[in-house]
Design a protein around this motif. Structure first.
Motif, PDB file in Angstrom:
ATOM      1  N   GLY A  23     -17.865  11.326  27.161  1.00 45.61           N
ATOM      2  CA  GLY A  23     -16.562  11.832  26.430  1.00 45.61           C
ATOM      3  C   GLY A  23     -16.503  11.581  24.985  1.00 45.61           C
ATOM      4  O   GLY A  23     -17.585  11.713  24.721  1.00 45.61           O
ATOM      5  N   PRO A  24     -15.533  11.772  24.089  1.00 47.31           N
ATOM      6  CA  PRO A  24     -15.295  12.166  22.820  1.00 47.31           C
ATOM      7  C   PRO A  24     -16.303  11.572  21.996  1.00 47.31           C
ATOM      8  O   PRO A  24     -17.044  11.035  21.330  1.00 47.31           O
ATOM      9  CB  PRO A  24     -14.144  11.680  22.598  1.00 47.31           C
ATOM     10  N   SER A  25     -16.484  10.044  22.446  1.00 52.53           N
ATOM     11  CA  SER A  25     -17.090   8.710  21.564  1.00 52.53           C
ATOM     12  C   SER A  25     -18.909   9.562  21.554  1.00 52.53           C
ATOM     13  O   SER A  25     -19.641   8.823  21.040  1.00 52.53           O
ATOM     14  CB  SER A  25     -17.364   7.643  21.990  1.00 52.53           C
ATOM     15  N   HIS A  26     -18.773   9.911  22.600  1.00 52.69           N
ATOM     16  CA  HIS A  26     -20.717  10.180  23.413  1.00 52.69           C
ATOM     17  C   HIS A  26     -20.301  11.770  23.434  1.00 52.69           C
ATOM     18  O   HIS A  26     -21.255  11.916  24.534  1.00 52.69           O
ATOM     19  CB  HIS A  26     -20.977   9.323  24.282  1.00 52.69           C
ATOM     20  N   PRO A  27     -20.262  12.754  22.582  1.00 53.08           N
ATOM     21  CA  PRO A  27     -20.031  13.822  22.719  1.00 53.08           C
ATOM     22  C   PRO A  27     -21.984  14.800  23.598  1.00 53.08           C
ATOM     23  O   PRO A  27     -21.665  15.888  23.741  1.00 53.08           O
ATOM     24  CB  PRO A  27     -19.940  14.712  21.241  1.00 53.08           C
ATOM     25  N   GLN A  28     -22.767  14.209  23.288  1.00 50.20           N
ATOM     26  CA  GLN A  28     -23.725  14.773  22.602  1.00 50.20           C
ATOM     27  C   GLN A  28     -24.602  14.123  24.520  1.00 50.20           C
ATOM     28  O   GLN A  28     -24.342  13.690  25.233  1.00 50.20           O
ATOM     29  CB  GLN A  28     -25.378  14.199  21.870  1.00 50.20           C
ATOM     30  N   SER A  29     -25.289  15.360  25.263  1.00 50.29           N
ATOM     31  CA  SER A  29     -25.652  15.562  25.981  1.00 50.29           C
ATOM     32  C   SER A  29     -26.627  14.793  26.791  1.00 50.29           C
ATOM     33  O   SER A  29     -27.012  14.790  27.709  1.00 50.29           O
ATOM     34  CB  SER A  29     -25.538  16.514  27.125  1.00 50.29           C
ATOM     35  N   GLY A  30     -28.071  14.786  25.802  1.00 49.47           N
ATOM     36  CA  GLY A  30     -28.912  14.514  25.893  1.00 49.47           C
ATOM     37  C   GLY A  30     -30.315  15.427  26.501  1.00 49.47           C
ATOM     38  O   GLY A  30     -31.260  14.882  26.904  1.00 49.47           O
ATOM     39  N   SER A  31     -29.481  16.424  26.646  1.00 42.73           N
ATOM     40  CA  SER A  31     -30.633  17.846  26.938  1.00 42.73           C
ATOM     41  C   SER A  31     -31.653  17.909  26.055  1.00 42.73           C
ATOM     42  O   SER A  31     -31.898  17.921  25.507  1.00 42.73           O
ATOM     43  CB  SER A  31     -29.545  18.538  27.657  1.00 42.73           C
ATOM     44  N   VAL A  32     -32.666  18.828  27.245  1.00 41.47           N
ATOM     45  CA  VAL A  32     -33.494  19.402  25.810  1.00 41.47           C
ATOM     46  C   VAL A  32     -33.143  20.077  25.064  1.00 41.47           C
ATOM     47  O   VAL A  32     -33.863  21.008  23.979  1.00 41.47           O
ATOM     48  CB  VAL A  32     -34.963  19.866  27.278  1.00 41.47           C
ATOM     49  N   ASP A  33     -32.512  20.881  24.889  1.00 44.08           N
ATOM     50  CA  ASP A  33     -31.934  21.827  24.238  1.00 44.08           C
ATOM     51  C   ASP A  33     -31.134  21.874  22.686  1.00 44.08           C
ATOM     52  O   ASP A  33     -31.086  21.732  22.006  1.00 44.08           O
ATOM     53  CB  ASP A  33     -30.632  22.888  24.492  1.00 44.08           C
ATOM     54  N   ASP A  84     -34.951   3.587  26.206  1.00 44.29           N
ATOM     55  CA  ASP A  84     -33.599   2.787  27.330  1.00 44.29           C
ATOM     56  C   ASP A  84     -33.272   3.714  28.341  1.00 44.29           C
ATOM     57  O   ASP A  84     -33.574   4.811  28.154  1.00 44.29           O
ATOM     58  CB  ASP A  84     -32.869   2.778  26.533  1.00 44.29           C
ATOM     59  N   VAL A  85     -32.253   3.218  29.087  1.00 44.52           N
ATOM     60  CA  VAL A  85     -32.209   4.386  30.182  1.00 44.52           C
ATOM     61  C   VAL A  85     -31.136   5.307  30.398  1.00 44.52           C
ATOM     62  O   VAL A  85     -31.187   5.982  30.333  1.00 44.52           O
ATOM     63  CB  VAL A  85     -31.162   3.593  31.400  1.00 44.52           C
ATOM     64  N   HIS A  86     -30.577   4.959  28.789  1.00 46.06           N
ATOM     65  CA  HIS A  86     -29.579   6.072  28.599  1.00 46.06           C
ATOM     66  C   HIS A  86     -30.260   6.550  27.454  1.00 46.06           C
ATOM     67  O   HIS A  86     -30.699   6.478  26.044  1.00 46.06           O
ATOM     68  CB  HIS A  86     -28.115   5.488  27.781  1.00 46.06           C
ATOM     69  N   TYR A  87     -29.212   7.834  26.518  1.00 41.61           N
ATOM     70  CA  TYR A  87     -30.042   8.756  25.564  1.00 41.61           C
ATOM     71  C   TYR A  87     -29.646   7.892  24.581  1.00 41.61           C
ATOM     72  O   TYR A  87     -28.759   7.625  24.021  1.00 41.61           O
ATOM     73  CB  TYR A  87     -29.502   9.914  25.625  1.00 41.61           C
ATOM     74  N   GLY A  88     -30.196   7.839  23.377  1.00 45.37           N
ATOM     75  CA  GLY A  88     -30.523   7.672  21.983  1.00 45.37           C
ATOM     76  C   GLY A  88     -29.168   8.252  21.444  1.00 45.37           C
ATOM     77  O   GLY A  88     -30.030   8.779  19.903  1.00 45.37           O
ATOM     78  N   ASN A  89     -28.195   8.540  21.746  1.00 44.15           N
ATOM     79  CA  ASN A  89     -27.904   9.797  21.172  1.00 44.15           C
ATOM     80  C   ASN A  89     -26.981   9.079  19.384  1.00 44.15           C
ATOM     81  O   ASN A  89     -27.521   9.742  18.202  1.00 44.15           O
ATOM     82  CB  ASN A  89     -26.460   9.900  21.671  1.00 44.15           C
ATOM     83  N   GLY A  90     -26.814   8.029  18.760  1.00 39.79           N
ATOM     84  CA  GLY A  90     -26.171   7.578  18.070  1.00 39.79           C
ATOM     85  C   GLY A  90     -27.868   7.571  16.421  1.00 39.79           C
ATOM     86  O   GLY A  90     -27.705   8.264  15.545  1.00 39.79           O
ATOM     87  N   THR A  91     -28.666   7.034  17.371  1.00 38.37           N
ATOM     88  CA  THR A  91     -30.257   7.205  16.501  1.00 38.37           C
ATOM     89  C   THR A  91     -30.426   8.933  16.520  1.00 38.37           C
ATOM     90  O   THR A  91     -30.460   9.129  15.247  1.00 38.37           O
ATOM     91  CB  THR A  91     -30.851   6.882  17.168  1.00 38.37           C
ATOM     92  N   ALA A  92     -30.003   9.416  16.610  1.00 36.57           N
ATOM     93  CA  ALA A  92     -31.030  11.230  16.912  1.00 36.57           C
ATOM     94  C   ALA A  92     -29.683  11.706  16.709  1.00 36.57           C
ATOM     95  O   ALA A  92     -29.810  12.347  15.546  1.00 36.57           O
ATOM     96  CB  ALA A  92     -30.874  11.252  18.357  1.00 36.57           C
TER      97      ALA A  92
END
Length: 713
Positions: free
Chosen positions: A548-558, A518-526
């Motif tokens: 924002g607060p509901s999506h604090p993850q950046s999806g960056s390589v670190d 998906d074009v957006h980071y799968g932050n919830g699964t991660a």
């Protein structure tokens, strides 16, 4: 040590199977008892039970009773007992005389000559290997024991009251190895019930130190073997009169093992035993709430222990006043839990028990209980010791109240461990409408649709797990990959893919890989699998950062995971305009090598068509050819690693018409068709893959330097 003594020790070491000439059945879950108890959670669990004088494991089997006796030919029961060459115990001095050969002789005698003998067969054990010991104990501690044994001195004090003498190390290796042999006998499907009657005991031995006559943690090593063999969750129930601190310490930071100890309230007894065994020692980190201590008052007796077992789960060293009837009842309760949770498979591991004769009788009664016999085979040879269960019941009720207040999974048993977030959604649905976070609203019908999406995805996964299909696609709305364990995010309420992964793990798959395009980071699964090495999450997405607060993850390589999950969350933020060639390069250079190193047993392919050329929410410029190629690569990995099994879960994709064409192309790729079935209806959009390839090479270098299992990709 005299070579003849070693030879005799090797020859006489035994573990016992209880059998009744019925068919042998292999089950997915086992329960294990050692001076600590382990039982299953749903599907794949182990139960451990350590008795004060005997550890009993329950088995699940069908019984047919004839005149109150279990028909020998209709029940197949194995109780494996590892029996130390008893003359050796006479040669191992101890500062306290409770450890002596007569206790073991009497236990062996009652099993060989008592009425339970008809259910028992005997098998040889073996010494543990050094590599096996390192699964639970530290290398430094094992080296310390080896050097102490090499010194050969008498009364080599390891800690207070625990000495390593000539022969002690050999005996400890035999106890550990025989326990492992008994566990493996169950794991290999040769028995449902195994009992390791071993000395020296083990449940006080911690990963880095000896304690309380214990050098190697026999039960802990067996639990590790079960986990390493694919059992995802093990429960240990320890009813030894002393706190099984070593087993608890070894699994204090994990939620894969539930340790429960019912013991006399004795507190810490020095530097080698810093744990108190009180109710406030409940685990740490991921293990918070998974170490449960039940310190019972002196004189709790049969009724008190039965009450504690049901409500929460005569010896010179104890004051608990259990009789044969009490041990028999505990065995029956453990059997009931095994029947319900672990398909009746149990390992029994011996710990303490120091009355020379009565310990053997209580062992016999415990095994009668595990066999679930209708009537006792042996009468109690001693007068009944009255119990004081009322005070114990009050103590149990206080402990139960404490658990409910302080341990999350016990706060609301009626919800069966459903989180507060689910309660929030249910309540919002009852109200009729609610804003859950920026851009995400629950309206009438939203909750029903979310339940249908989650249930449909679970149905698709179950279709694969049951062997009805190798490829399944869950075409569902609303999407799910932004939904985290405790919050909604990005139009997502329930994490459909995450729930499917959990179902696969609970059904016995040890390692699952998730690839999200998906074009957006799968932050919830991660986020849901950020602390585990059982799931590898890989997300290829547009570089967009937190929103924002509901999506604090950046999806960056670190963001690569934490704890046991360190290195098992891999983010691939790709530049805008990466296009078909850029995505293909990233798949081949990063995703394929990572999957090869991880060796998953099942692939979950999370697809979103919002990476396409014309999607209003994305800038990645993928065409039908790009999606087709990604599908082919995923199919190749599935064929190589997961026997072709792959679950495809729908996420985003917002162009009204082109999303459908890209989906069609993706499925063509997964089917590995030689030629496209549909031409691309839209003109080709030029891609800028060179910049993407440079970025991918940088990420690959970063992975090789920072993630151990990918250092040589």
């Amino acid at each position: 040590m005299d070579k003849r003594v070693i030879a005799n020790l090797m020859e006489e070491r035994r573990w016992v199977e209880v059998t009744n000439n019925s068919r042998r059945t292999t089950e997915n879950v086992y329960a294990m008892f050692t001076g600590s108890v382990v039982w299953h959670y749903p599907r794949r669990l182990f139960s451990f039970l350590t008795l004060a004088l005997a550890c009993v494991e329950e088995g699940r089997f069908r019984q047919r009773l004839i005149s109150g006796w279990v028909s020998y030919k209709q029940i197949k029961i194995f109780i494996s007992c590892a029996i130390q060459h008893v003359p050796l115990l006479d040669q191992v001095p101890c500062s306290i005389t409770v450890t002596n050969a007569d206790r073991v002789r009497n236990m062996v005698s009652i099993l060989r000559r008592g009425p339970i003998a008809r259910f028992i067969s005997w098998h040889s054990g073996r010494p543990a290997h050094a590599a096996e010991l390192l699964s639970f104990h530290s290398a430094e501690y094992i080296e310390e024991l080896v050097q102490a044994d090499s010194a050969g001195a008498n009364n080599n004090k390891i800690c207070e009251c625990t000495f390593l003498n000539p022969g002690s190390w050999d005996a400890a290796l035999l106890a550990a190895g025989t326990t492992l042999s008994a566990m493996k006998h169950i794991l290999d499907g040769h028995a449902k019930i195994a009992y390791a009657l071993v000395r020296p005991p083990g449940h006080h031995a911690q990963p880095d130190r000896a304690d309380g006559y214990c050098f190697l943690n026999n039960a802990g090593l067996a639990v590790k073997l079960a986990l390493d063999s694919g059992r995802r969750r093990v429960a240990v129930v320890d009813i030894d009169v002393h706190y099984g601190n070593g087993t608890a310490e070894g699994f204090y930071h994990t939620d894969s093992v539930l340790t429960i100890s019912l013991h006399m309230k004795h507190g810490s007894w020095g530097p080698s035993h810093p744990q108190s065994g009180l109710v406030d020692e409940t685990g740490k980190g991921r293990g918070l709430g998974y170490n449960l201590n039940i310190p019972l008052p002196n004189g709790s007796g049969d009724a008190g222990y039965e009450y504690a077992m049901n409500e929460l789960v005569f010896d010179p060293n104890g004051r608990q006043c259990l009789t044969m009837d009490g041990y028999r009842k505990i065995g029956q309760i453990m059997r009931g839990m095994a029947d319900q949770h672990s398909n009746g498979q149990i390992l029994i591991v011996q710990e303490g028990g120091y009355h020379i004769t009565y310990s053997a009788y209580c062992l016999h009664a415990t095994l009668e209980g595990v066999l679930n016999l209708q009537a006792p085979l042996l009468d109690d040879p001693l007068g009944f010791y009255p119990d004081d269960e009322k005070y114990t019941m009050q103590a149990v009720d206080i402990i139960k109240k404490c658990w409910k207040e302080s341990i999350p999974i016990y706060r609301n048993p009626s919800l069966n461990f459903i989180s507060k977030y689910i309660e929030e959604l249910v309540q919002a649905n009852a109200v009729g409408a609610k804003k859950l976070c920026e851009g995400t609203f629950l309206n009438p019908g939203s909750w029903g649709a979310a339940l249908l999406a989650a249930g449909t995805t679970l149905s698709a996964m179950k279709h694969i797990l049951d062997g009805h299909a190798k490829i399944a696609y869950a075409l569902v709305r609303p999407p799910g990959h932004h939904a985290q364990p405790d919050r909604a995010d990005g139009y997502c309420f329930l994490n459909n893919a995450g729930l499917a992964v959990k179902l696969a793990l609970d059904s016995g798959r040890r390692k699952v890989a998730v690839v999200d395009i998906d074009v957006h980071y799968g932050n919830g699964t991660a986020e849901g699998f950020y602390h585990t090495d059982s799931v590898l999450t890989i997300s290829l997405h547009m570089k967009h950062g937190s929103w924002g607060p509901s999506h604090p993850q950046s999806g960056s390589v670190d963001e690569i995971g934490e704890g046991r999950g360190l290195g098992y969350n891999l983010n691939i933020p790709l530049p805008n305009g990466s296009g078909d060639a850029g995505y293909e390069y990233a798949m081949n250079e990063l995703v394929v090598p990572a999957i090869e190193k991880f060796h998953p047993e099942l692939l979950v392919f999370v697809v979103g068509q919002d990476s396409s050329t014309f999607d209003p929410n994305g800038r990645q410029c993928l065409t039908m050819d790009g999606y087709r190629k990604i599908g082919q690569i995923m199919r190749g990995m599935a064929d190589q690693h997961s026997n072709g099994q792959i679950l495809i879960v729908q996420e985003g994709g917002y162009h009204i018409s082109y999303s459908a064409y890209c989906l069609h192309a993706t499925l063509e790729g997964v089917l590995n068709l030689q030629a496209p079935l549909l031409d691309d209806p839209i003109a080709y959009y030029p891609e800028d893959e060179k910049y993407t390839m440079k970025v991918v090479d940088i990420m690959k270098k970063c992975w090789k330097e920072s993630i151990p299992f990918l250092k040589d990709i």
